[in-house]
Design a protein around this motif. Sequence first.
Motif, mmCIF file in Angstrom:
data_model
loop_
_atom_site.group_PDB
_atom_site.id
_atom_site.type_symbol
_atom_site.label_atom_id
_atom_site.label_comp_id
_atom_site.label_asym_id
_atom_site.label_seq_id
_atom_site.Cartn_x
_atom_site.Cartn_y
_atom_site.Cartn_z
ATOM 1 N N GLY A 76 12.442 -6.869 2.263
ATOM 2 C CA GLY A 76 12.902 -5.978 1.184
ATOM 3 C C GLY A 76 11.909 -4.858 0.909
ATOM 4 O O GLY A 76 12.261 -3.681 0.871
ATOM 5 N N PHE A 77 10.647 -5.236 0.714
ATOM 6 C CA PHE A 77 9.643 -4.204 0.468
ATOM 7 C C PHE A 77 9.426 -3.345 1.708
ATOM 8 O O PHE A 77 9.107 -2.167 1.616
ATOM 9 C CB PHE A 77 8.318 -4.829 0.008
ATOM 10 C CG PHE A 77 8.295 -5.171 -1.467
ATOM 11 C CD1 PHE A 77 8.407 -6.485 -1.899
ATOM 12 C CD2 PHE A 77 8.153 -4.168 -2.415
ATOM 13 C CE1 PHE A 77 8.385 -6.793 -3.260
ATOM 14 C CE2 PHE A 77 8.131 -4.475 -3.777
ATOM 15 C CZ PHE A 77 8.251 -5.788 -4.197
ATOM 16 N N GLY A 78 9.612 -3.964 2.867
ATOM 17 C CA GLY A 78 9.517 -3.200 4.107
ATOM 18 C C GLY A 78 10.544 -2.083 4.135
ATOM 19 O O GLY A 78 10.250 -0.952 4.537
ATOM 20 N N LEU A 103 -5.558 -1.220 5.079
ATOM 21 C CA LEU A 103 -6.723 -0.339 5.194
ATOM 22 C C LEU A 103 -6.674 0.510 6.459
ATOM 23 O O LEU A 103 -7.145 1.643 6.466
ATOM 24 C CB LEU A 103 -8.023 -1.153 5.154
ATOM 25 C CG LEU A 103 -8.350 -1.791 3.807
ATOM 26 C CD1 LEU A 103 -9.628 -2.631 3.904
ATOM 27 C CD2 LEU A 103 -8.511 -0.744 2.711
ATOM 28 N N SER A 104 -6.107 -0.046 7.508
ATOM 29 C CA SER A 104 -6.091 0.722 8.758
ATOM 30 C C SER A 104 -4.866 1.615 8.884
ATOM 31 O O SER A 104 -4.888 2.599 9.615
ATOM 32 C CB SER A 104 -6.181 -0.208 9.971
ATOM 33 O OG SER A 104 -5.113 -1.129 9.934
ATOM 34 N N GLY A 105 -3.800 1.304 8.149
ATOM 35 C CA GLY A 105 -2.559 2.052 8.352
ATOM 36 C C GLY A 105 -2.241 3.108 7.302
ATOM 37 O O GLY A 105 -1.623 4.124 7.602
ATOM 38 N N SER A 114 -3.638 -13.878 4.985
ATOM 39 C CA SER A 114 -4.943 -13.811 5.639
ATOM 40 C C SER A 114 -5.479 -12.395 5.587
ATOM 41 O O SER A 114 -4.818 -11.476 5.108
ATOM 42 C CB SER A 114 -4.801 -14.215 7.100
ATOM 43 O OG SER A 114 -4.199 -13.160 7.821
ATOM 44 N N ASP A 115 -6.644 -12.233 6.155
ATOM 45 C CA ASP A 115 -7.289 -10.922 6.224
ATOM 46 C C ASP A 115 -6.439 -9.878 6.941
ATOM 47 O O ASP A 115 -6.615 -8.681 6.724
ATOM 48 C CB ASP A 115 -8.617 -11.033 6.975
ATOM 49 C CG ASP A 115 -9.752 -11.253 6.012
ATOM 50 O OD1 ASP A 115 -10.743 -10.511 6.064
ATOM 51 O OD2 ASP A 115 -9.608 -12.154 5.165
ATOM 52 N N LEU A 116 -5.553 -10.335 7.771
ATOM 53 C CA LEU A 116 -4.708 -9.408 8.524
ATOM 54 C C LEU A 116 -3.920 -8.516 7.567
ATOM 55 O O LEU A 116 -3.746 -7.322 7.809
ATOM 56 C CB LEU A 116 -3.750 -10.214 9.407
ATOM 57 C CG LEU A 116 -3.193 -9.512 10.634
ATOM 58 C CD1 LEU A 116 -4.309 -8.884 11.462
ATOM 59 C CD2 LEU A 116 -2.418 -10.520 11.493
ATOM 60 N N GLY A 117 -3.492 -9.117 6.474
ATOM 61 C CA GLY A 117 -2.753 -8.340 5.482
ATOM 62 C C GLY A 117 -3.573 -7.152 4.996
ATOM 63 O O GLY A 117 -3.113 -6.004 5.025
ATOM 64 N N PHE A 175 2.517 -6.423 4.575
ATOM 65 C CA PHE A 175 1.424 -5.460 4.725
ATOM 66 C C PHE A 175 1.498 -4.740 6.054
ATOM 67 O O PHE A 175 1.076 -3.592 6.178
ATOM 68 C CB PHE A 175 0.083 -6.165 4.522
ATOM 69 C CG PHE A 175 -0.046 -6.767 3.146
ATOM 70 C CD1 PHE A 175 0.003 -8.145 2.967
ATOM 71 C CD2 PHE A 175 -0.167 -5.948 2.038
ATOM 72 C CE1 PHE A 175 -0.085 -8.694 1.693
ATOM 73 C CE2 PHE A 175 -0.253 -6.491 0.770
ATOM 74 C CZ PHE A 175 -0.211 -7.864 0.596
ATOM 75 N N GLU A 176 2.062 -5.429 7.045
ATOM 76 C CA GLU A 176 2.273 -4.762 8.330
ATOM 77 C C GLU A 176 3.264 -3.615 8.147
ATOM 78 O O GLU A 176 3.041 -2.494 8.624
ATOM 79 C CB GLU A 176 2.806 -5.775 9.350
ATOM 80 C CG GLU A 176 2.737 -5.253 10.770
ATOM 81 C CD GLU A 176 3.282 -6.258 11.783
ATOM 82 O OE1 GLU A 176 3.389 -7.466 11.447
ATOM 83 O OE2 GLU A 176 3.590 -5.826 12.900
ATOM 84 N N TYR A 177 4.346 -3.882 7.401
ATOM 85 C CA TYR A 177 5.314 -2.821 7.131
ATOM 86 C C TYR A 177 4.653 -1.672 6.374
ATOM 87 O O TYR A 177 4.856 -0.501 6.671
ATOM 88 C CB TYR A 177 6.483 -3.349 6.284
ATOM 89 C CG TYR A 177 7.405 -4.314 6.993
ATOM 90 C CD1 TYR A 177 7.782 -5.521 6.385
ATOM 91 C CD2 TYR A 177 7.926 -4.023 8.250
ATOM 92 C CE1 TYR A 177 8.635 -6.407 7.023
ATOM 93 C CE2 TYR A 177 8.775 -4.910 8.894
ATOM 94 C CZ TYR A 177 9.127 -6.097 8.270
ATOM 95 O OH TYR A 177 9.973 -6.980 8.897
ATOM 96 N N ILE A 178 3.867 -2.040 5.377
ATOM 97 C CA ILE A 178 3.232 -1.005 4.552
ATOM 98 C C ILE A 178 2.291 -0.156 5.394
ATOM 99 O O ILE A 178 2.312 1.070 5.339
ATOM 100 C CB ILE A 178 2.493 -1.643 3.354
ATOM 101 C CG1 ILE A 178 3.498 -2.254 2.376
ATOM 102 C CG2 ILE A 178 1.632 -0.604 2.629
ATOM 103 C CD1 ILE A 178 2.869 -3.058 1.254
ATOM 104 N N GLY A 179 1.492 -0.803 6.218
ATOM 105 C CA GLY A 179 0.567 -0.062 7.064
ATOM 106 C C GLY A 179 1.275 0.831 8.071
ATOM 107 O O GLY A 179 0.800 1.911 8.420
ATOM 108 N N THR A 180 2.438 0.387 8.501
ATOM 109 C CA THR A 180 3.190 1.153 9.498
ATOM 110 C C THR A 180 3.922 2.338 8.892
ATOM 111 O O THR A 180 3.962 3.424 9.474
ATOM 112 C CB THR A 180 4.226 0.235 10.176
ATOM 113 O OG1 THR A 180 3.556 -0.895 10.719
ATOM 114 C CG2 THR A 180 4.959 0.968 11.290
ATOM 115 N N TYR A 181 4.527 2.124 7.714
ATOM 116 C CA TYR A 181 5.438 3.144 7.196
ATOM 117 C C TYR A 181 4.923 3.937 6.003
ATOM 118 O O TYR A 181 5.348 5.067 5.798
ATOM 119 C CB TYR A 181 6.769 2.491 6.792
ATOM 120 C CG TYR A 181 7.525 1.922 7.974
ATOM 121 C CD1 TYR A 181 7.697 0.542 8.115
ATOM 122 C CD2 TYR A 181 8.058 2.759 8.945
ATOM 123 C CE1 TYR A 181 8.383 0.025 9.199
ATOM 124 C CE2 TYR A 181 8.742 2.248 10.028
ATOM 125 C CZ TYR A 181 8.905 0.876 10.162
ATOM 126 O OH TYR A 181 9.576 0.365 11.235
#
Lengths: 170, 590
Positions: B428-430, B482-484, B474-477, B453-459
Motif C-alpha cells: 500500500g505504501f509502495g 539512506l541510499s535511495g 533489519s538494517d536493510l530497511g 523501505f525498498e519501495y521508498i528508496g526506489t520511488y
Amino acid sequence: MSAATAKTKKIVLRADDNHEFEVDEAIAMEFGTVRTFFEDNPDATEEPIPLLNVSSKCLSTIIEYCKSHLAFRARDSSSSVEDEAKAYDVELVKALDNESLKEMILAANYLNMKDLLDMLNQAVADRIKNKSVEYVRRFFGIENDYSPEEEAEVRAQNEWAFEGVDPDDD
Amino acid sequence: MQKKMSYSFPNEVLEHIFSFIQSDKDRNAVSLVCKSWYEIERWCRRKIFVGNCYAVSPGMVIRRFPEVRSVELKGKPHFADFNLVPDGWGGYVLPWIAEMAGAYPWLEEIRLKRMVVTDESLELIAKSFKNFKVLVLSTCEGFSTDGLAAIAASCKNLRELNLQESDVDDLSGHWLSHFPETYTSLVSLNVSCLVSDEVSLSALERLVGRCPNLRTLRLNRAVPLDKIANILRCAPQLVEFGTGTYAAELRPDVFSNVFSNLAGAFSNCKELRSLSGFWDVVPAYLPAIYSVCSGLTSLNLSYATIQSPDLIKLVSHCPSLQRLLVLDYIEDGGLEALASSCKDLQELRVFPSDPFAVEPNVSLTEQGLVTISLGCPKLQSVLYFCRRMSNAALVTIAQNRPNLTRFRLCIIEPKTADYLSLEPLDVGFGAIVEQCKDLRRLSLSGLLTDRVFEYIGTYAKKLEMLSVAFAGDSDLGLHHVLSGCESLRKLEIRDCPFGDKALLANAAKLETMRSLWMSSCSVSFRACKLLGQKMPRVNVEVIEEREPPDSRPESCPVDKLYIYRSVAGPRFDMPPFVWTMDEDSALRLS
C-alpha cells in the motif's frame, strides 16, 4: 522662440557609433542624464548630445520604449492602460536575448532611467532565478575566483545553515 | 559575427538586480558566482532562515550578513512534539537574541519554532529593536505573559504577535493592557494557546477597536461566546478569526439573544475566510456562522467535539473549503459529505478524539480517506488518524490522488496489519510512493517490513521528510532509505530494529541531510563514537537519561540519537544527559 518651434522642439542624440537620432524634447527628457545636462546647460539645445556608452541598437529600442510609455501616460492612469503598458514591457524584454538585455541594462544605468532600469533588472533577475551557479557565471561572463576549498566552505554554509525556507512539514 | 562584450556591471546595478532575488536558494547561488558577488550579496541579504539553530552560530550569521531584517530559527527536532526530547535538551534562543541585539538594531521580524524562549529574551527583544514588527513563537516554551507584556508595551510598530501552540505560563490576562492606547498597528494576533481563565475583555475590545488593519485574530478558550459579537463588531474587516469557547446557555431567553447577536456580527464580516477555535461546541449555536461559510477556505474544528450529523451540516455550507482540520467524529459518513461538497479541498487533517480507547469509539475507517481521495481532485496534503487500513485502500488512494505531496497516516495501534489480508502494509505504501511522484512528506504506520523501505528508496525521489515508527526488520530497511532517497533532508525514526551497519555504511549521506533522529533503535554506543570520528562536520549527539553511555559495554544500544550537520562544530549548551561524539570522543571516552 515662437510657440510653433517650442511645440515641436527636437533634440539630437548621438550613439557611440556616431549614428544620430532626432527625437521630440519630451522623449529626450525621459533620459535622466540628458535632463540633467539641460538643467545645467539650458542654452545648449542645438548640439547633438553624445551618449558615449550607448549603441544605436540600444538607443533606438530605448527611444521606442520612451515613446510608448509617454503615450500610455498621456491616455490615462486606468488599470487597463497600466496592463497594456506592462504587456508592452513583457514583449520588449522577451525580444531581447541575454546579451542585448545586459547591454540595455548598462545603457539604462548610464542614462539614469529609473523605471526602465527597474523593469530590466527584474527581467534579468527572472532569467537567473532557479539556475545553477555555473549558468549564472556564464550568463554574466564572470570567472570563478574561488579556490576549490573556499567554494566548498561557502557551499557548506549556504546549504547547511541557510538552506531555504521549509515548506510547512511540521 | 556577434560582438560579445565583457560586461562590468557596477555594484549598485548588481545590488538592484539582487533585490529582485528573494529565495534563499537563488541568493546562495548568487553568492557562489565569485568573491565580489559574495560581498555584494551578503550586505543586501535581508532575510535568513536557519532550519536547525545548531547548524550555525549566531556569530557566523552576523559576520556574514550584517544587514538582516528578518530571522527565522528552528530548534528542537520534530519528535519533541511527542515528548521524546527530554526537557533541558536545548534550543535556547537567548544567545541569538543577545548577539542580534547588538548587531541588528533594525531587526523587524523574528520567527521561532520549537525553541526555548524566556521572559528575559522577550524583554531583550522589546528593548533592542526599535522597528520590531513580527514575532512568531510556534510550539515554543519557557516564557510567560510577563514577557508578552514587555513586547506589548515597547514595540510600537508591532504588526504580528503569533503564539501558535506555544506553552505559555499564563499568569494573567492583564498583559494585553500593556499595549498603549496610542498603539494601532496590529495586523495579526494569535493567542489561542493561552490557558488561563482570566482574560481582559475590555482591553481586548479596545485593542481590536483601535487597530483598523487587524486581519487575523485568534482568541483563546477563556473568551466567552457572548462576547464574540462585540469583538467582531469592532473588526468587521477580519479575514481570519478564532473563537474562544463556543458554548453558551440554551435557555430560550438567553439563546435567542446571544444567537441573533452572534449571527448578526458574523454576517457583517464579509472578508472572513478562516475560522478556528470552537472549544466546547454547543451545536445549536453553529448556524450563527452560516452566513460566512460560503466564503470560508480554512476551517479548524480540531477542538470541536461535535458529532457527525452536525459536522455534515456545517461542511455542506462550505463549498469553498480548501483546508479542514477535524476530529474523527466526522466519521466515514461525514467525509463522504465533505467529498461531495468541497471540491476545492487541498488539505485534510483528521485527529483522534480518543486515541487511548481500546475499541474504536467512532465509525471512521480507511473508507473515509478513500472517498475523499476520489472526490477531491485538488487534495495534496493528508494527516489521517484511524484504526484500520488495507493495502487495497492505499493503492486506491494512490491511484486516485497521484498529486499528493504530503501523506501522513497514523494507524493508532503500532504494527497493525492490513485488516483484510492480514499482510503488512508494504504494498500500500509502495503504491503511494510510486504514484505520488511529488511526495515531499511521508509518515508511515501499521505493520511494515523492510520491503516498504525498498519501495521508498526506489520511488520516493522527491521525499524530503520521513517519519517511521515500529517498522522494518533489519538494517536493510534503513539502508534502502539512506541510499535511495535523493532529496531526503529529515529522517526521524523510533522503535525500529535499525542498527550500526546501515548507519555506518551511509555515513556520508548524513552531510546531505539536515538531521537524523533515532530513538529506541539498535545503534550501539561504539557506532556512535565511530560516526563522530568519521564525520567531523556532523554532530552526533547521544541522549541517555538513565546512565552515562560509557558506563556500559559499548555494544549496548543508545537510547536516543540525534545527528545533524553543522558548520558551527559541536554545541556547548548541552545538558548532562546529552553526549556529543566528536573526533576526540573516541579517545576521551574509551
